[in-house]
Design a protein around this motif. Structure first.
Motif, PDB file in Angstrom:
ATOM      1  N   THR A 173      -7.421  -0.872  10.692  1.00 15.79           N
ATOM      2  CA  THR A 173      -6.345  -0.489   9.781  1.00 15.79           C
ATOM      3  C   THR A 173      -6.953  -0.001   8.468  1.00 15.79           C
ATOM      4  OG1 THR A 173      -4.864  -2.142  10.743  1.00 15.79           O
ATOM      5  CG2 THR A 173      -4.253  -1.256   8.608  1.00 15.79           C
ATOM      6  N   ILE A 174      -6.344   1.030   7.885  1.00 13.04           N
ATOM      7  CA  ILE A 174      -6.769   1.553   6.584  1.00 13.04           C
ATOM      8  C   ILE A 174      -5.571   1.506   5.643  1.00 13.04           C
ATOM      9  CG2 ILE A 174      -7.709   3.523   5.320  1.00 13.04           C
ATOM     10  CD1 ILE A 174      -8.987   4.485   7.865  1.00 13.04           C
ATOM     11  N   VAL A 175      -5.793   1.027   4.414  1.00 12.20           N
ATOM     12  CA  VAL A 175      -4.749   1.020   3.392  1.00 12.20           C
ATOM     13  C   VAL A 175      -5.265   1.763   2.168  1.00 12.20           C
ATOM     14  CG1 VAL A 175      -3.627  -1.084   4.166  1.00 12.20           C
ATOM     15  CG2 VAL A 175      -5.489  -1.233   2.525  1.00 12.20           C
ATOM     16  N   GLU A 176      -4.390   2.559   1.564  1.00 11.49           N
ATOM     17  CA  GLU A 176      -4.726   3.242   0.315  1.00 11.49           C
ATOM     18  C   GLU A 176      -4.420   2.312  -0.848  1.00 11.49           C
ATOM     19  OE1 GLU A 176      -3.956   7.563  -1.807  1.00 11.49           O
ATOM     20  OE2 GLU A 176      -2.369   6.634  -0.645  1.00 11.49           O
ATOM     21  N   ALA A 203       0.832  -1.194   0.000  1.00  6.72           N
ATOM     22  CA  ALA A 203       0.000   0.000   0.000  1.00  6.72           C
ATOM     23  C   ALA A 203       0.872   1.252   0.000  1.00  6.72           C
ATOM     24  CB  ALA A 203      -0.922   0.014   1.214  1.00  6.72           C
ATOM     25  N   ARG A 204       0.436   2.267  -0.733  1.00  6.13           N
ATOM     26  CA  ARG A 204       1.167   3.534  -0.738  1.00  6.13           C
ATOM     27  C   ARG A 204       1.097   4.197   0.631  1.00  6.13           C
ATOM     28  NH1 ARG A 204       0.856   9.159  -2.679  1.00  6.13           N
ATOM     29  NH2 ARG A 204      -1.389   9.080  -2.458  1.00  6.13           N
ATOM     30  N   GLU A 205      -0.054   4.081   1.286  1.00  2.00           N
ATOM     31  CA  GLU A 205      -0.202   4.570   2.650  1.00  2.00           C
ATOM     32  C   GLU A 205      -0.955   3.525   3.458  1.00  2.00           C
ATOM     33  OE1 GLU A 205      -1.416   8.551   3.572  1.00  2.00           O
ATOM     34  OE2 GLU A 205      -0.898   9.255   1.571  1.00  2.00           O
ATOM     35  N   ARG A 206      -0.495   3.323   4.689  1.00  2.00           N
ATOM     36  CA  ARG A 206      -1.144   2.370   5.600  1.00  2.00           C
ATOM     37  C   ARG A 206      -1.148   2.992   6.985  1.00  2.00           C
ATOM     38  NH1 ARG A 206      -0.011  -1.595   9.386  1.00  2.00           N
ATOM     39  NH2 ARG A 206      -1.294  -3.490   9.254  1.00  2.00           N
ATOM     40  N   VAL A 207      -2.324   3.033   7.607  1.00  2.00           N
ATOM     41  CA  VAL A 207      -2.459   3.664   8.911  1.00  2.00           C
ATOM     42  C   VAL A 207      -3.133   2.690   9.869  1.00  2.00           C
ATOM     43  CG1 VAL A 207      -3.432   5.572  10.228  1.00  2.00           C
ATOM     44  CG2 VAL A 207      -2.610   5.964   7.898  1.00  2.00           C
ATOM     45  N   ASP A 208      -2.483   2.444  11.007  1.00  6.16           N
ATOM     46  CA  ASP A 208      -3.113   1.711  12.096  1.00  6.16           C
ATOM     47  C   ASP A 208      -3.861   2.713  12.962  1.00  6.16           C
ATOM     48  OD1 ASP A 208      -2.033  -0.691  11.238  1.00  6.16           O
ATOM     49  OD2 ASP A 208      -0.238  -0.486  12.469  1.00  6.16           O
ATOM     50  N   ILE A 209      -5.147   2.495  13.141  1.00  5.17           N
ATOM     51  CA  ILE A 209      -5.992   3.428  13.879  1.00  5.17           C
ATOM     52  C   ILE A 209      -5.951   3.077  15.363  1.00  5.17           C
ATOM     53  CG2 ILE A 209      -8.277   4.441  14.090  1.00  5.17           C
ATOM     54  CD1 ILE A 209      -6.899   4.973  11.427  1.00  5.17           C
ATOM     55  N   HIS A 210      -5.447   4.008  16.177  1.00  8.11           N
ATOM     56  CA  HIS A 210      -5.428   3.874  17.631  1.00  8.11           C
ATOM     57  C   HIS A 210      -6.221   5.022  18.239  1.00  8.11           C
ATOM     58  CE1 HIS A 210      -2.212   0.766  17.748  1.00  8.11           C
ATOM     59  NE2 HIS A 210      -1.772   1.391  16.667  1.00  8.11           N
ATOM     60  N   SER A 211      -6.670   4.815  19.460  1.00  7.61           N
ATOM     61  CA  SER A 211      -7.366   5.883  20.178  1.00  7.61           C
ATOM     62  C   SER A 211      -6.351   6.755  20.911  1.00  7.61           C
ATOM     63  CB  SER A 211      -8.355   5.289  21.182  1.00  7.61           C
ATOM     64  OG  SER A 211      -8.939   6.305  21.964  1.00  7.61           O
ATOM     65  N   ARG A 212      -6.588   8.072  20.906  1.00  2.00           N
ATOM     66  CA  ARG A 212      -5.721   8.988  21.637  1.00  2.00           C
ATOM     67  C   ARG A 212      -6.163   9.170  23.084  1.00  2.00           C
ATOM     68  NH1 ARG A 212      -4.229  13.933  17.469  1.00  2.00           N
ATOM     69  NH2 ARG A 212      -3.770  12.634  15.647  1.00  2.00           N
ATOM     70  N   VAL A 213      -7.415   8.798  23.368  1.00  2.00           N
ATOM     71  CA  VAL A 213      -7.925   8.905  24.737  1.00  2.00           C
ATOM     72  C   VAL A 213      -8.524   7.562  25.129  1.00  2.00           C
ATOM     73  CG1 VAL A 213      -8.361  11.383  24.594  1.00  2.00           C
ATOM     74  CG2 VAL A 213     -10.154   9.775  23.919  1.00  2.00           C
ATOM     75  N   SER A 214      -8.621   7.346  26.419  1.00  2.00           N
ATOM     76  CA  SER A 214      -9.191   6.105  26.945  1.00  2.00           C
ATOM     77  C   SER A 214     -10.681   6.277  27.198  1.00  2.00           C
ATOM     78  CB  SER A 214      -8.485   5.714  28.243  1.00  2.00           C
ATOM     79  OG  SER A 214      -7.101   5.528  28.023  1.00  2.00           O
ATOM     80  N   GLY A 215     -11.407   5.167  27.120  1.00  2.00           N
ATOM     81  CA  GLY A 215     -12.838   5.207  27.380  1.00  2.00           C
ATOM     82  C   GLY A 215     -13.544   4.019  26.766  1.00  2.00           C
ATOM     83  N   TYR A 216     -14.862   4.025  26.880  1.00  2.00           N
ATOM     84  CA  TYR A 216     -15.684   2.947  26.369  1.00  2.00           C
ATOM     85  C   TYR A 216     -16.212   3.308  24.979  1.00  2.00           C
ATOM     86  CZ  TYR A 216     -15.628   0.691  30.934  1.00  2.00           C
ATOM     87  OH  TYR A 216     -15.233   0.064  32.082  1.00  2.00           O
ATOM     88  N   ILE A 217     -16.118   2.336  24.045  1.00  2.00           N
ATOM     89  CA  ILE A 217     -16.651   2.535  22.698  1.00  2.00           C
ATOM     90  C   ILE A 217     -18.179   2.544  22.763  1.00  2.00           C
ATOM     91  CG2 ILE A 217     -16.848   1.556  20.372  1.00  2.00           C
ATOM     92  CD1 ILE A 217     -14.126   2.642  20.840  1.00  2.00           C
TER      93      ILE A 217
END
Length: 381
Positions: free
Chosen positions: A198-201, A53-67
């Protein structure tokens, strides 16, 4: 007596037709011949690689809490800015309200300190207060202003944390599955943060290859001699095919070459980029890539089936002016669009035998039928 004489005459006639000694007449083999195709040619070097993939991003949370909400369909295309997850915002809303209150309190204290400092200046001129008291009030006003700036910074941080409860896509691409579902607690921060998805372009897509040291030296020597541009300085064309594809249907460019050879493998990493508008190619696919292996030159093309092998050496049969077969050693190049490149040993006007090779003997006369060197089926591709 008459019958015996007639039988003898017939036998004599048959012997005369068979030729001297009774041997049958020689049969001239029929062959098909064609002249080589003269073209401006370019050699190609093939490599294997993997799509990335040209771009690949692992999505993490910046704050803690309940989804509290998952807002995307797994395995689909998302756009940058789309809402993916929502974390319960109520604790962070309360922090924002507290920060707003602290800011209001700091501003009130700063206003009071400012009034006292202004009065201290007037009282000092009339010598109603001491120098120490006037300086204390001035310093107090400065300190309260700093407190206002600190409260404003705390409010901005609280608002950022509240904004981070809505997790949005940073890039456009295809999203994976949700690793965490509604009701689960996630950990935020820069270390140990929970992986959400995860998101891939996919368009365009990269193909990474490893070029061997010998090829790399050849390309650099060609660049030095002005025969071909090096991918280190300019983009060069590249063609690609997946394992289930024939030919080279994907056209792109080599846009990156690494800055050093890997001493463990003796190869250097390079990368080609290809359009992927239909999104059918995905990271991880095995692929074949070819890049120009030479500059353009005048060359000849013949059918690969016309080439014979003589103990590791290649040859063809050609016809001389008397239609006699002549053995001709040649030096071959690569296959190009189903045709074989001949580097040396042939001329454009030579008649090459392309069909009937098994009946040919060196110096033997043949009966030629001319045809085109490139078969009709190949020419229509």
């Amino acid at each position: 007596m008459a019958g015996v004489l007639m039988l003898g005459a017939l036998t004599g006639c048959k012997r005369d037709a068979a030729g001297p000694g009774g041997a049958p007449p020689a049969v001239v083999p029929q062959v098909t011949v064609a002249k080589p195709i003269a073209q401006r040619l370019k050699d190609w070097d093939e490599f294997t690689g993997r799509l990335t993939a040209r771009e690949r991003v692992d999505i993490h949370s910046r704050v803690s809490g309940y989804i509290t909400q998952v807002s995307f369909k797994e395995g689909t295309e998302v756009k940058a800015g789309d809402l993916l997850f929502t974390i319960d915002p109520r604790p962070y809303e309360a922090i924002v309200e507290r920060a707003e209150a602290m800011l209001a309190q700091a501003k009130t204290a700063a206003e009071l300190a400012g009034v006292e400092a202004k009065n201290a200046t007037a009282l000092r001129q009339g010598q109603a207060i001491s120098v120490e008291e006037a300086e204390r009030r001035l310093k107090s006003a400065t300190g309260e202003q700093a407190g206002v700036r600190g409260a404003e910074a705390a409010l901005r941080a609280a608002k950022l944390d509240l904004e981070f409860t809505q997790i949005r896509a940073p890039i456009s691409g295809r999203i994976s599955d949700a690793r965490v579902t509604e009701g689960n607690l996630v950990t935020g921060g820069t270390q140990g943060a929970t992986l959400l998805t995860t998101i891939v372009e996919l368009d365009p897509i990269y193909c990474e290859i490893e070029a061997d040291e010998r090829s790399v030296l050849k390309y650099r020597e060609m660049h030095k001699n002005g025969e071909r541009t090096s991918a280190m300085f300019e983009r060069i064309p590249a063609e690609m095919a997946l394992i289930n594809q024939e030919g080279w249907p994907h056209h792109g460019e080599v846009d990156f070459v690494d800055n050093q050879i890997n001493p463990a493998t003796g190869t250097i990493r390079a990368r080609a980029v290809f359009p992927n508008a239909d999104r059918l190619m995905a990271p991880g696919f095995f692929a074949k890539v070819r890049i120009p292996g030479s500059g353009e030159y005048d060359g000849l093309l013949i059918r690969d089936s016309a080439v014979g092998d003589d103990q590791g050496s290649s040859f063809v049969w050609i016809l001389d002016a008397e239609d006699k077969a002549v053995y001709r050693p040649i030096t071959l190049g690569p296959l190009l669009n189903g045709m074989r490149v001949v580097r040396s040993g042939l001329k454009a006007e030579d008649r090459v035998i392309v069909l009937g090779l098994m009946s040919v003997r060196n110096g033997a006369k043949v009966k030629p039928t001319p045809t085109d060197m490139q078969p009709a089926a190949a020419a229509t591709k």
